[in-house]
Design an enzyme around this catalytic site. Structure first.
Site, PDB file in Angstrom:
ATOM      1  N   HIS A  29       6.034  -5.876  -0.038  1.00  0.00           N
ATOM      2  CA  HIS A  29       5.754  -6.518  -1.322  1.00  0.00           C
ATOM      3  C   HIS A  29       5.642  -8.017  -1.085  1.00  0.00           C
ATOM      4  O   HIS A  29       6.609  -8.664  -0.686  1.00  0.00           O
ATOM      5  CB  HIS A  29       6.861  -6.217  -2.337  1.00  0.00           C
ATOM      6  CG  HIS A  29       6.946  -4.758  -2.689  1.00  0.00           C
ATOM      7  ND1 HIS A  29       6.151  -4.170  -3.644  1.00  0.00           N
ATOM      8  CD2 HIS A  29       7.709  -3.761  -2.179  1.00  0.00           C
ATOM      9  CE1 HIS A  29       6.427  -2.874  -3.722  1.00  0.00           C
ATOM     10  NE2 HIS A  29       7.372  -2.591  -2.834  1.00  0.00           N
ATOM     11  N   ASP A  47       3.249   2.323  -6.005  1.00  0.00           N
ATOM     12  CA  ASP A  47       4.634   2.083  -5.588  1.00  0.00           C
ATOM     13  C   ASP A  47       5.403   1.183  -6.546  1.00  0.00           C
ATOM     14  O   ASP A  47       4.889   0.176  -7.033  1.00  0.00           O
ATOM     15  CB  ASP A  47       4.706   1.483  -4.189  1.00  0.00           C
ATOM     16  CG  ASP A  47       6.157   1.349  -3.753  1.00  0.00           C
ATOM     17  OD1 ASP A  47       6.816   2.382  -3.626  1.00  0.00           O
ATOM     18  OD2 ASP A  47       6.642   0.210  -3.603  1.00  0.00           O
ATOM     19  N   HIS A  49       5.337   7.094  -4.229  1.00  0.00           N
ATOM     20  CA  HIS A  49       6.728   6.702  -4.474  1.00  0.00           C
ATOM     21  C   HIS A  49       7.342   7.880  -5.236  1.00  0.00           C
ATOM     22  O   HIS A  49       7.110   8.031  -6.434  1.00  0.00           O
ATOM     23  CB  HIS A  49       6.740   5.411  -5.302  1.00  0.00           C
ATOM     24  CG  HIS A  49       8.078   5.014  -5.838  1.00  0.00           C
ATOM     25  ND1 HIS A  49       8.723   3.868  -5.451  1.00  0.00           N
ATOM     26  CD2 HIS A  49       8.892   5.619  -6.741  1.00  0.00           C
ATOM     27  CE1 HIS A  49       9.888   3.765  -6.100  1.00  0.00           C
ATOM     28  NE2 HIS A  49      10.011   4.826  -6.887  1.00  0.00           N
ATOM     29  N   HIS A  91       9.121   5.670   1.688  1.00  0.00           N
ATOM     30  CA  HIS A  91      10.594   5.568   1.762  1.00  0.00           C
ATOM     31  C   HIS A  91      11.378   6.848   1.495  1.00  0.00           C
ATOM     32  O   HIS A  91      12.096   6.961   0.503  1.00  0.00           O
ATOM     33  CB  HIS A  91      11.113   4.447   0.858  1.00  0.00           C
ATOM     34  CG  HIS A  91      10.473   4.326  -0.501  1.00  0.00           C
ATOM     35  ND1 HIS A  91      10.318   5.374  -1.370  1.00  0.00           N
ATOM     36  CD2 HIS A  91       9.962   3.235  -1.131  1.00  0.00           C
ATOM     37  CE1 HIS A  91       9.738   4.947  -2.472  1.00  0.00           C
ATOM     38  NE2 HIS A  91       9.510   3.649  -2.347  1.00  0.00           N
ATOM     39  N   ASN A 111      15.602   0.817  -4.519  1.00  0.00           N
ATOM     40  CA  ASN A 111      14.910   2.025  -4.985  1.00  0.00           C
ATOM     41  C   ASN A 111      14.034   2.569  -3.864  1.00  0.00           C
ATOM     42  O   ASN A 111      13.126   1.877  -3.422  1.00  0.00           O
ATOM     43  CB  ASN A 111      14.045   1.653  -6.207  1.00  0.00           C
ATOM     44  CG  ASN A 111      13.190   2.805  -6.700  1.00  0.00           C
ATOM     45  OD1 ASN A 111      13.103   3.861  -6.087  1.00  0.00           O
ATOM     46  ND2 ASN A 111      12.529   2.590  -7.829  1.00  0.00           N
ATOM     47  N   ASP A 156       9.432  -1.797   3.177  1.00  0.00           N
ATOM     48  CA  ASP A 156       9.653  -1.957   1.732  1.00  0.00           C
ATOM     49  C   ASP A 156      10.302  -3.317   1.448  1.00  0.00           C
ATOM     50  O   ASP A 156      11.165  -3.439   0.570  1.00  0.00           O
ATOM     51  CB  ASP A 156      10.481  -0.810   1.140  1.00  0.00           C
ATOM     52  CG  ASP A 156      10.382  -0.746  -0.386  1.00  0.00           C
ATOM     53  OD1 ASP A 156       9.592  -1.511  -0.975  1.00  0.00           O
ATOM     54  OD2 ASP A 156      11.106   0.066  -0.986  1.00  0.00           O
ATOM     55  N   PHE A 216      15.809  -4.018  -8.347  1.00  0.00           N
ATOM     56  CA  PHE A 216      15.909  -3.148  -7.174  1.00  0.00           C
ATOM     57  C   PHE A 216      15.167  -3.780  -5.997  1.00  0.00           C
ATOM     58  O   PHE A 216      14.036  -4.222  -6.148  1.00  0.00           O
ATOM     59  CB  PHE A 216      15.253  -1.798  -7.463  1.00  0.00           C
ATOM     60  CG  PHE A 216      15.985  -0.938  -8.439  1.00  0.00           C
ATOM     61  CD1 PHE A 216      17.003  -0.095  -8.009  1.00  0.00           C
ATOM     62  CD2 PHE A 216      15.657  -0.945  -9.800  1.00  0.00           C
ATOM     63  CE1 PHE A 216      17.678   0.731  -8.906  1.00  0.00           C
ATOM     64  CE2 PHE A 216      16.324  -0.132 -10.704  1.00  0.00           C
ATOM     65  CZ  PHE A 216      17.341   0.706 -10.255  1.00  0.00           C
TER      66      PHE A 216
HETATM   67 ZN   LIG Z   1       8.711   2.372  -3.719  1.00  0.00          ZN
END
Ligand SMILES: [Zn+2]
Length: 435
Positions: free
Chosen positions: A59, A151, A178, A231, A277, A304, A322
């Site tokens: 991200h 996601d 996700h 994940h 998360n 992530d 999260f």
């Molecule tokens: Zn995710």
């Protein structure tokens, strides 16, 4: 682009060969034991040279959330962690659900210049889970998007998921899910367990993840498409994916560094740095995830990396965002949990962090063997070091759950397309490379 030549001497490849690597311009031009006369010689005795790491799940927060991270700061954190390519997720503002936004992200990545920034497109318009985004247009755009994900949110509607899988099949794309049943996780705060009861936090049941994965692998089989599971965090998810693979279903899976090393027990302190998360799970889950990496059920490690401002983390558990940052520590955690435990060797390590993620997103020039003719995307990693993680970071955010933890293995140099982005573990200023 410069024509400078750099020679890395006495470096070990993942197969154990000790050799020299010559880089000219953007390419590896020689790998072997001969010594060449070059402007720059970097002695790499004791270091491993691995194909530059590729993160399939990052991200970067830009556009829209630049107070947490920008494409430049996230790219620097990635380079520091040994990455030469990252795939930023689409949950930006505006959402990366159309050609204009993915092309903007691509351009900002190129301008930053530290890593290849290969955008992921949203599956559904505005991540709403209802109408498919312009998947085909994003694929044919300059950003050449092949991986699509909502996601942060799950594509929970089965019909929408089925259509998405059908749509990307036409051009060989992949849906990265996700997996989180929204109904089973309303207000969920941590792993559902005896501990969540004790702490009085709403539980996040494993089945909320496992049921979505089970549905999605069956949809993928029915459509004959490709699925990637983001994940993976539970033992049951591993069992479902193992079954799907044994059945020949075209599914790949990732695990994050944090799910390989942290457990739900940390939540007892109510410190939101551990709020993530999917949530941190049990010891048994961590053990199952490590084994799944070793036996090939899980294909890649993806960070992530989820930067958040201090305001959104330094608050009560229930209010906190999260996510945790992770680009700079990923390789050390993989080494600490998988190499140091004897579960895998260096060739597998290189597959998990470079070759397999590059293959999943269909990248050329990343995840390649280090041979003459390859693009010079290389990480030089010192496997001999161990150290206590401190709070320093290239990221704009500081939500790092590993501060104070002992890890082993250090990224010493990172080379992206023939330019050293990190040298002696220091980020380099690369804006002047054309001087
Ligand atoms: Zn995710």
């Amino acid at each position: 682009m410069t024509n400078q030549e750099t020679q890395f001497t006495n470096v070990s490849l993942s197969d154990g060969t000790v050799t020299n690597i010559l880089v000219s311009g953007e390419a590896i031009t020689y790998v072997g034991t001969d010594s060449k006369i070059t402007a720059e010689v970097i002695d790499c005795t004791g270091l491993l040279a691995l194909s530059g790491f590729v993160d399939l799940h990052t991200h970067l927060r830009e556009p829209g959330f630049e107070q947490s991270e920008t494409i430049l700061t996230g790219s620097k954190a990635a380079a520091k962690g040994g990455f030469t390519c990252v795939h930023p997720m689409a949950n930006t503002n505006p959402v990366a659900d159309n050609s204009a936004v993915v092309e903007q992200v691509l351009a900002l990545g190129e301008a930053a210049g530290y890593v290849q920034v290969q955008p992921i497109g949203a599956v559904t318009s505005n991540l709403e889970g209802k109408n498919l985004a312009d998947l085909g247009k994003m694929n044919s755009s300059a950003a050449k998007v092949t991986v699509f994900s909502d996601d942060g949110k799950c594509v929970s509607d089965s019909l929408v998921m089925r259509r998405a899988l059908e749509y990307v099949k036409a051009f060989g794309g992949v849906i990265a899910q996700h997996a989180q049943d929204p109904q089973l996780t309303v207000n969920a705060q941590m792993n559902e367990s005896a501990l969540s009861l004790k702490l009085g936090l709403t539980g996040w049941p494993a089945v909320a993840e496992e049921a979505i994965i089970a549905r999605d692998v069956l949809l993928t089989e029915e459509v004959g498409s490709r699925l990637h599971v983001c994940h993976v965090s539970t033992k049951g998810s591993v069992d479902v994916i193992r079954w799907a693979k044994s059945r020949g279903i075209n599914v790949t899976a990732e695990v994050t560094p944090h799910h390989l090393i942290l457990t739900e027990d940390l939540v007892s302190e109510y410190n939101p740095v551990y709020k993530v998360n999917p949530p941190l799970r049990s010891n048994d889950d961590v053990k199952a995830l490590r084994e799944a990496v070793a036996d090939g059920t899980i294909d890649i490690i993806a960070t992530d990396h989820a930067p958040h401002t201090a305001d959104s983390k330094d608050c009560e558990w229930g209010e906190a965002a999260f996510g945790m940052i992770g680009l700079e520590t990923a390789a050390a955690i993989a080494k600490t949990t998988l190499i140091d435990t004897g579960l895998i060797g260096w060739e597998k390590f290189e597959e998990l962090l470079s070759k397999n993620p590059a293959k999943i997103s269909g990248l050329s020039g990343q995840g390649q063997k280090l041979v003459s003719g390859s693009v010079a995307n290389i990480v030089f990693f010192d496997p001999r070091t161990s150290y206590t993680v401190d709070a320093s970071t290239e990221s704009k955010s500081s939500n790092n759950p590993y501060v104070g933890m002992k890890l082993s293995g250090t990224v010493v140099h990172t080379m992206f397309r023939g330019t050293l982005t990190v040298k002696n573990s220091m980020i380099q200023e690369i804006g002047t490379k054309n001087d």
